[in-house]
Design a protein around this motif. Structure first.
Motif, mmCIF file in Angstrom:
data_model
loop_
_atom_site.group_PDB
_atom_site.id
_atom_site.type_symbol
_atom_site.label_atom_id
_atom_site.label_comp_id
_atom_site.label_asym_id
_atom_site.label_seq_id
_atom_site.Cartn_x
_atom_site.Cartn_y
_atom_site.Cartn_z
ATOM 1 N N LEU A 83 0.777 -1.263 -0.168
ATOM 2 C CA LEU A 83 0.154 -0.070 0.003
ATOM 3 C C LEU A 83 0.735 1.402 0.056
ATOM 4 O O LEU A 83 0.592 2.249 -0.712
ATOM 5 C CB LEU A 83 -0.974 -0.056 1.304
ATOM 6 N N ARG A 84 1.877 1.364 0.828
ATOM 7 C CA ARG A 84 2.908 2.409 0.932
ATOM 8 C C ARG A 84 3.580 2.430 -0.401
ATOM 9 O O ARG A 84 3.471 3.874 -1.094
ATOM 10 C CB ARG A 84 3.934 2.106 1.753
ATOM 11 N N LYS A 85 3.934 1.441 -1.298
ATOM 12 C CA LYS A 85 4.320 1.809 -2.364
ATOM 13 C C LYS A 85 3.635 2.320 -3.557
ATOM 14 O O LYS A 85 3.802 3.022 -4.526
ATOM 15 C CB LYS A 85 4.920 0.475 -3.017
ATOM 16 N N GLU A 86 2.240 1.653 -3.541
ATOM 17 C CA GLU A 86 1.333 2.080 -4.330
ATOM 18 C C GLU A 86 0.769 3.455 -4.125
ATOM 19 O O GLU A 86 0.691 4.260 -5.272
ATOM 20 C CB GLU A 86 0.078 1.214 -4.204
ATOM 21 N N MET A 87 0.959 4.135 -2.949
ATOM 22 C CA MET A 87 0.561 5.549 -2.656
ATOM 23 C C MET A 87 1.894 6.403 -3.175
ATOM 24 O O MET A 87 1.583 7.342 -3.589
ATOM 25 C CB MET A 87 0.442 5.543 -1.178
ATOM 26 N N ASP A 88 3.077 6.084 -2.984
ATOM 27 C CA ASP A 88 4.097 6.460 -3.572
ATOM 28 C C ASP A 88 4.144 6.621 -5.289
ATOM 29 O O ASP A 88 4.306 7.803 -5.656
ATOM 30 C CB ASP A 88 5.633 5.960 -3.285
ATOM 31 N N VAL A 89 3.833 5.699 -5.873
ATOM 32 C CA VAL A 89 3.687 5.705 -7.089
ATOM 33 C C VAL A 89 2.480 6.328 -7.562
ATOM 34 O O VAL A 89 2.572 7.260 -8.464
ATOM 35 C CB VAL A 89 3.389 4.266 -7.689
ATOM 36 N N ALA A 90 1.284 6.498 -7.129
ATOM 37 C CA ALA A 90 0.088 7.413 -7.101
ATOM 38 C C ALA A 90 0.503 8.882 -6.893
ATOM 39 O O ALA A 90 0.084 9.738 -7.845
ATOM 40 C CB ALA A 90 -0.957 6.855 -6.114
ATOM 41 N N ARG A 91 1.405 9.318 -5.879
ATOM 42 C CA ARG A 91 1.863 10.507 -5.681
ATOM 43 C C ARG A 91 2.615 10.925 -7.119
ATOM 44 O O ARG A 91 2.185 12.191 -7.480
ATOM 45 C CB ARG A 91 2.436 10.590 -4.581
ATOM 46 N N ARG A 92 3.454 10.257 -7.380
ATOM 47 C CA ARG A 92 4.471 10.426 -8.545
ATOM 48 C C ARG A 92 3.363 10.849 -9.747
ATOM 49 O O ARG A 92 3.547 11.674 -10.550
ATOM 50 C CB ARG A 92 5.273 9.433 -8.869
ATOM 51 N N ASP A 93 2.577 9.854 -9.929
ATOM 52 C CA ASP A 93 1.682 9.998 -11.180
ATOM 53 C C ASP A 93 0.928 11.114 -11.008
ATOM 54 O O ASP A 93 0.671 11.906 -12.050
ATOM 55 C CB ASP A 93 0.822 8.774 -11.571
ATOM 56 N N ASP A 94 0.319 11.375 -9.693
ATOM 57 C CA ASP A 94 -0.439 12.671 -9.790
ATOM 58 C C ASP A 94 0.293 13.919 -10.052
ATOM 59 O O ASP A 94 -0.133 14.843 -10.512
ATOM 60 C CB ASP A 94 -1.163 12.725 -8.413
#
Length: 131
Positions: free
Chosen positions: A45-56
């Motif tokens: 979940l932490r990794k997905e949130m980091d990826v989502a932040r970069r994508d955003d």
């Protein structure tokens, strides 16, 4: 006949356990597996949130770039529209001036024709009386 035994339940007495003493530690090896799974889920979940932040952040940057480009294009189109409207107004003004000039010339021609006819009528007797 044999008599069935009588059972009584004391509500104030705790049930007896199958292990010796009160030192039950549970199945620790199974608990470690569940904790490991929960830790893996947390890491994912932490990794997905980091990826989502970069994508955003990337999407926001792209949006801002495209928004600025579209605003610039809109401004250029508005300026072109204003210039075109001014040119159209100039053309319409010139056309109106030409129509007014034509009407004035036609009026002058009509007046000149009337004058020529009047002069001809007034002077027609000269032709008949003189040689």
């Amino acid at each position: 006949a044999a008599q069935d035994p009588q059972y009584t339940v004391d509500p104030d007495k705790a049930p007896e356990t199958t292990w010796k003493g009160g030192d039950y530690g549970g199945k620790k090896t199974e608990t470690r597996g569940v904790v490991a799974i929960l830790e893996m889920i947390t890491d994912d979940l932490r990794k997905e949130m980091d990826v989502a932040r970069r994508d955003d952040a990337t999407a926001q940057s792209l949006y801002e770039t495209e928004d600025a480009a579209m605003k610039k294009t809109l401004q250029a189109q508005l300026e072109l529209k204003l210039k075109t409207e001014r040119e159209l107004n100039d053309v319409n003004t010139k056309a109106q001036d030409k129509r007014e000039m034509k009407a004035a010339k036609e009026s002058d021609l009509g007046a000149e024709t009337d004058l020529a006819n009047s002069i001809y009528k007034d002077c027609a007797w000269v032709e008949t009386h003189f040689e």
